[in-house]
Motif scaffolding. Structure first.
Motif, PDB file in Angstrom:
ATOM      1  N   LYS A   1       0.853  -1.192   0.000  1.00 41.90           N
ATOM      2  CA  LYS A   1       0.000   0.000   0.000  1.00 41.90           C
ATOM      3  C   LYS A   1       0.888   1.241   0.000  1.00 41.90           C
ATOM      4  O   LYS A   1       1.971   1.236   0.583  1.00 41.90           O
TER       5      LYS A   1
ATOM      6  N   SER B   1      -0.086   4.563   6.223  1.00 40.07           N
ATOM      7  CA  SER B   1      -0.586   4.479   4.847  1.00 40.07           C
ATOM      8  C   SER B   1      -1.377   5.721   4.455  1.00 40.07           C
ATOM      9  O   SER B   1      -1.959   6.409   5.298  1.00 40.07           O
TER      10      SER B   1
ATOM     11  N   GLU C   1      -4.061   5.477   2.942  1.00 43.51           N
ATOM     12  CA  GLU C   1      -5.417   5.067   3.300  1.00 43.51           C
ATOM     13  C   GLU C   1      -5.774   5.502   4.726  1.00 43.51           C
ATOM     14  O   GLU C   1      -6.865   6.035   4.965  1.00 43.51           O
TER      15      GLU C   1
ATOM     16  N   GLU D   1      -8.720   8.049   5.910  1.00 48.18           N
ATOM     17  CA  GLU D   1      -9.744   7.598   6.859  1.00 48.18           C
ATOM     18  C   GLU D   1      -9.850   8.562   8.035  1.00 48.18           C
ATOM     19  O   GLU D   1     -10.961   8.880   8.484  1.00 48.18           O
TER      20      GLU D   1
END
Length: 78
Positions: free
Chosen positions: A17, A26, A28, A32
């Motif tokens: 990732k 990450s 991500e 989030e």
């Protein structure tokens, strides 16, 4: 800003990732956290190895992904 100065992917880290260089954080996770209502200040205080530039790089990376159509298509719900 060149996001490549701050983000990279390594198949041996988090299954490849994209992550912030020098961390195991990450892209991500950062997205989030923002999506959950975290502010830039909250993220920087909780993850002191991050910088304002590394957070901006996340959005530059995401922007380039969208320009290159690296996204999932979906149908709008009624």
């Amino acid at each position: 800003m060149n996001w490549r100065d701050h983000i990279h992917s390594d198949p041996d880290v988090l299954l490849g990732k994209p992550i912030i260089k020098g961390t195991r954080i990450s892209v991500e996770l950062i997205l989030e956290l923002y999506g959950q209502g975290w502010t830039e200040q909250m993220i920087l205080e909780s993850y002191p190895r991050l910088t304002q530039d590394s957070l901006r790089a996340v959005f530059n990376y995401l922007s380039e992904c969208l320009r290159q159509e690296l996204y999932f298509s979906f149908k709008a719900s009624a």
